[in-house]
Design an enzyme around this catalytic site. Structure first.
Site, PDB file in Angstrom:
ATOM      1  N   ARG A 125     -41.015   7.358  32.257  1.00 44.99           N
ATOM      2  CA  ARG A 125     -39.764   7.605  32.842  1.00 44.99           C
ATOM      3  C   ARG A 125     -39.567   7.652  34.264  1.00 44.99           C
ATOM      4  NH1 ARG A 125     -39.519   6.260  28.503  1.00 44.99           N
ATOM      5  NH2 ARG A 125     -38.780   7.319  26.717  1.00 44.99           N
ATOM      6  N   SER A 164     -37.827   7.291  15.319  1.00 47.37           N
ATOM      7  CA  SER A 164     -37.608   7.228  16.742  1.00 47.37           C
ATOM      8  C   SER A 164     -38.573   6.724  17.544  1.00 47.37           C
ATOM      9  CB  SER A 164     -37.130   8.588  17.202  1.00 47.37           C
ATOM     10  OG  SER A 164     -36.872   8.398  18.597  1.00 47.37           O
ATOM     11  N   ASP A 190     -28.760   4.612  20.634  1.00 48.36           N
ATOM     12  CA  ASP A 190     -28.299   5.792  21.524  1.00 48.36           C
ATOM     13  C   ASP A 190     -27.523   5.158  22.929  1.00 48.36           C
ATOM     14  OD1 ASP A 190     -28.476   7.621  19.583  1.00 48.36           O
ATOM     15  OD2 ASP A 190     -30.008   8.481  20.326  1.00 48.36           O
ATOM     16  N   ASP A 206     -37.604  13.553  27.328  1.00 45.05           N
ATOM     17  CA  ASP A 206     -37.080  12.469  28.050  1.00 45.05           C
ATOM     18  C   ASP A 206     -36.017  12.981  28.905  1.00 45.05           C
ATOM     19  OD1 ASP A 206     -39.246  10.991  27.414  1.00 45.05           O
ATOM     20  OD2 ASP A 206     -38.248  10.209  25.602  1.00 45.05           O
TER      21      ASP A 206
HETATM   22  N1  ARG Z   1     -42.985  13.345  22.497  1.00 43.78           N
HETATM   23  C1  ARG Z   1     -43.365  12.379  23.308  1.00 43.78           C
HETATM   24  C2  ARG Z   1     -43.185  12.771  24.699  1.00 43.78           C
HETATM   25  O1  ARG Z   1     -42.627  13.563  25.013  1.00 43.78           O
HETATM   26  C3  ARG Z   1     -42.525  10.998  22.896  1.00 43.78           C
HETATM   27  C4  ARG Z   1     -41.200  10.983  23.285  1.00 43.78           C
HETATM   28  C5  ARG Z   1     -40.869   9.820  22.781  1.00 43.78           C
HETATM   29  N2  ARG Z   1     -39.273   9.555  23.232  1.00 43.78           N
HETATM   30  C6  ARG Z   1     -38.323   8.989  22.464  1.00 43.78           C
HETATM   31  N3  ARG Z   1     -37.221   8.997  23.014  1.00 43.78           N
HETATM   32  N4  ARG Z   1     -38.635   8.611  21.394  1.00 43.78           N
HETATM   33  O2  ARG Z   1     -43.586  12.205  25.491  1.00 43.78           O
END
Ligand code: ARG
Length: 400
Positions: free
Chosen positions: A96, A175, A17, A125
């Site tokens: 993040r 992912s 992405d 995210d």
């Molecule tokens: N669900 C988890 C969170 O919100 C993991 C997110 C993983 N992010 C990703 N871009 N694959 O913290």
């Protein structure tokens, strides 16, 4: 648009992405500076830089933020026993804001008017990026082409092929997000919550067949709530985490399979591999059990819960998070000492703890000789303690 606003700095993971985002932004006339932040993910950074350049970035840099991530983000997470919904150590939610700080720093350096990320509209995210950008750099425009230009996965794969971006190694079933604190996996077969996680979803934790059969022990020493040594060897926090992650992972410990409530309102099925994080939190809690006064020990988890929600929800840069951290810090003065962890296939158990500030008093706790507890104090105390219920029950006529 002036040249200032035509410069964009992208939070670049090197995945499908964000690689497509580089080229998409250049197509829109932006000069794109891609920023990869090393927060301890096991990645080939040369490959990432190469992919970013091939995607058309004006510059690609990888910033080593591992120790800063450990010191400024994982340290408070350990002190606060940070677990979202009691289970997830917030691998992505903690990283993040650290990434955002680095991206903003570069944006200032190159004089960009735009920052960008590669998140979709379904996840947490995007919230974490945009809320954090909004606090640290409210003057910058935020672009999220994967979400806002609606580029679903199949289209991203097609665009990458069309644009000659090498993605053979990054298009996977799952992912994945990864850093020093653990690894996350979602999508693919995991989307059916009834389906057991396929073994190929795991990377950091060994399958049953290859786990050692003999248990192993490791002693973790803490100083004021922070791990400082393993088996007597003084180590930086990042190294402590790495070693416990590898040891726990070899035993297949640290797998979390959960249904989680995202900030954006959907429930999702998530798979986490977090052996180091869970081992450290278990050890830290064990030391708190020994050293925190009773009322404090009962109150702190209430704020820990709030803290975890804030971090998960992208509120790292909020005054409430900072205030809770000040509270948590104030609790950690006595949390120094050692904890013995025993690893067995699929598990990590606290089997011992000791501390110079232990509140455990053998002469009070013992049932043997040397008892300093005056049992005659108990009789009147218990009578008064039970008095309200006795009065109540007399009125109710509940006595027999
Ligand atoms: N669900 C988890 C969170 O919100 C993991 C997110 C993983 N992010 C990703 N871009 N694959 O913290």
């Amino acid at each position: 648009m002036d040249t200032h606003s035509k410069k964009a700095v992208l939070a670049y993971s090197g995945g499908l992405d964000t690689s497509v985002t580089i080229r998409w932004l250049t197509e829109q006339g932006y000069e794109v500076h891609a920023v990869g932040v090393d927060v301890g993910q096991r990645e080939d950074f040369d490959e990432i830089v190469d992919r970013g350049a091939k995607a058309g970035a004006a510059s690609v840099r990888v910033i080593d933020a591992v120790d800063r991530y450990a010191a400024e983000f994982l340290t408070p997470a350990i002190k606060a026993n940070g677990l979202y919904e009691g289970k997830y150590p917030m691998v992505s939610g903690l990283a993040r804001p650290c990434i955002v700080e680095e991206v903003v720093r570069v944006a200032r350096e190159v004089g960009a008017g735009v920052v960008a990320h590669g998140c979709t509209g379904k996840g947490n995210d995007q919230v974490r990026f945009e809320v954090s950008f909004g606090v640290l750099a409210p003057d910058l425009e935020v672009l999220a082409p994967i979400r806002d230009a609606n580029i679903p996965r199949e289209k991203a794969v097609a665009l990458a092929a069309e644009w000659g971006i090498p993605i053979a190694n990054v298009v996977t079933t799952y992912s994945v997000d990864e850093n020093l604190w653990g690894r996350t996996a979602e999508c693919g077969p995991l989307e059916d919550p009834w389906v057991a996680p396929p073994e190929d979803a795991f990377e950091r934790t060994a399958p049953t067949a290859t786990r050692p059969t003999e248990p192993a022990e490791m002693t973790v020493a803490f100083e004021r709530g922070v791990p400082a040594a393993l088996d007597g060897e003084t180590l930086g926090l990042a190294e402590v985490i790495r070693r416990l992650d590898v040891l726990g992972g070899a035993f297949g410990f640290g797998r979390v399979d959960m249904i989680e409530n995202r900030r954006v309102g959907i429930k999702s099925r998530e798979l986490y591999e977090v052996p180091g994080a869970l081992a450290i939190i278990a050890a830290h809690r064990a030391l708190e059990d020994l050293t925190l006064e009773r009322d404090l020990a009962h109150h702190k988890p209430l704020l820990e819960h709030r803290w975890a929600d804030l971090v998960y929800d992208g509120q790292w840069f909020s005054p409430l998070r900072a205030a809770i951290d000040a509270y948590v810090d104030a609790t950690q003065a006595p949390v120094s000492g050692e904890v013995r962890l025993r690893f067995e296939p699929g598990s990590c158990t606290v089997v011992g703890r000791r501390s110079g500030s232990s509140l455990y008093d053998l002469s009070l706790a013992t049932y043997g000789s040397g008892d300093a507890f005056d049992q005659s104090d108990a009789e009147g105390y218990v009578r008064l303690y039970g008095l309200p219920l006795k009065v109540w029950s007399a009125k109710q006529g509940t006595g027999t």
